[in-house]
Design an enzyme around this catalytic site. Structure first.
Site, PDB file in Angstrom:
ATOM      1  CG  ASP A  23      -1.991  -1.084   1.166  1.00  0.00           C
ATOM      2  OD1 ASP A  23      -2.127  -1.718   0.111  1.00  0.00           O
ATOM      3  OD2 ASP A  23      -2.644  -1.319   2.199  1.00  0.00           O
ATOM      4  CG  ASP A  39      -3.415  -4.623  -3.273  1.00  0.00           C
ATOM      5  OD1 ASP A  39      -3.215  -5.292  -4.304  1.00  0.00           O
ATOM      6  OD2 ASP A  39      -4.348  -4.855  -2.477  1.00  0.00           O
TER       7      ASP A  39
END
Length: 387
Positions: A222, A243
């Site tokens: 992230d 991600d």
């Protein structure tokens, strides 16, 4: 007919132009209905703007020709932006006390609420260990560092401490933010799969009309929360494991390196959060480079029902999983996700083993994603600042 792409065209140029015109008329009608019924303001893309060139050698000249400086743009920019750029103010941050402030946080605090002028925060070299937030009511802020001695914005916040999106080292909630020549990192330990809430955001862009030039954004899981709004990244470097570019933004990443950090577990570059057909969001990676060690990294995953991710003219290294894309164990999303590629190159771009739901775009289908009008850039995007 989906509004997310043009139909495949094999006819002549006249038919292509006619189809494009019909598409624009149909889109205008839908936008008008939505605006009237929901009292919302929707910007209408102008696909007549020149598209990003296929030749990378021509890219910088194309950008200079199409994103002109403020002195050449008066009368074409948003009125509030034009007024702000007319009288910029520079404040200096220096760790040694020779500037106006010693910390970036104090410099941001000095900007008045509902600010109406461009404030350039000139940040000196060094590591600034701060958790910085630019609140929504402080627009028109620029963070500027020297390309020869890039300052580092660093913090160690995690999801366990703050929640994922609030763990960012730098959070930008205001409009018209610009950053140039910065290193933005989250130094929290790499997630090991055992510690809950170990994901850690380096940068969250949650305001509309933001541009970042020559920035390095560093983390693991992230790394970049491309949260919401229209954003433009050029000549940047973004790294992570899982991600590491995620959110509901509508953004173009141009000439940016996407580096996949070596990891034993699942590795994914983009988790775009579009969930409904009416959501006008998506990530476009144009003339980017996907680098990293090992193999098996996915270009994107179907985190939500209708993600929209496009890679165009991108050089993909062998680190990319031959399948390319991941349905996130939701086979029903294979029919709703827009996972697309266009004229990509490199060992990771070979399509023989790509998943069937990946779309290889035609020239006509790629056009909306290769225009700066994808983010309505003619109204707000300016070149990298010079101080």
């Amino acid at each position: 007919m989906k509004l997310t792409s043009f139909p495949s065209l094999k006819a002549n140029t006249k038919m292509a132009r006619a189809t494009t015109t019909l598409f624009a008329i149909f889109q205008l009608a839908i936008i008008s209905i939505l605006s009237l019924n929901n009292n919302i303001s929707v910007s209408v893309p102008d696909y007549s703007q020149p598209i990003i060139p296929y030749s990378k050698a021509a890219l910088n000249n194309w950008f200079i020709a199409n994103v002109k400086p403020f002195s050449d743009r008066k009368g074409t920019l948003n009125a509030t932006l034009q007024a702000a750029e007319n009288r910029p103010k520079i404040i200096k941050v220096r760790k040694d006390g020779t500037g106006n402030f010693k910390t970036i946080t104090d410099a941001v605090k000095s900007v008045p609420v509902n600010n109406k002028q461009r404030v350039i925060v000139d940040i000196g070299a060094g590591v600034y260990t701060e958790k910085i937030t630019i609140e929504r009511n402080k627009p028109f802020i620029t963070f500027y560092g020297s390309a020869k001695a890039m300052p580092t914005l660093s913090y160690h916040g995690t999801a366990a401490q703050y929640g994922t999106v609030y763990s960012a080292t730098l959070t930008v909630e205001s409009e018209y933010f610009v950053a140039a020549n910065l290193i933005i990192q989250n130094t929290a330990p790499r997630p090991d799969g055992k510690r809950k809430g170990a994901q850690a955001v380096a940068l969250r862009t949650g305001g509309d009309k933001a541009a970042l030039y020559n920035c390095r954004i560093l983390g693991f899981q992230d790394t970049l929360c491309d949260d919401k709004g229209r954003h433009f990244f050029k000549d940047c470097y973004i790294e992570g494991t899982f991600d590491y570019i995620f959110g509901s933004g509508k953004s173009i990443y141009l000439n940016t390196e996407l580096h996949v950090v070596e990891e034993k577990g699942l590795r994914v570059i983009a988790a775009q959060a579009r969930n409904e057909e009416t959501e006008d969001t998506g990530f476009v990676f144009a003339h980017c480079r996907v680098t990293g060690k090992g193999r098996g990294a996915f270009l994107g995953r179907a985190w939500m029902k209708r993600p929209r991710v496009v890679y165009a003219y991108t050089e993909m290294g062998a680190v990319v999983n031959p399948a390319g894309w991941f349905n996130n164990f939701h086979s029903e999303r294979e029919g709703t996700a827009t996972f697309a590629e266009y004229k990509c190159t490199g060992a990771g771009s070979k399509s023989a083993e790509r998943v069937k739901y990946r779309k290889q775009l035609t020239d006509a289908e790629a056009k909306p994603y290769l225009s700066l009008s994808f983010i309505a850039a003619s109204q707000w995007l300016l070149p990298s600042p010079r101080v």
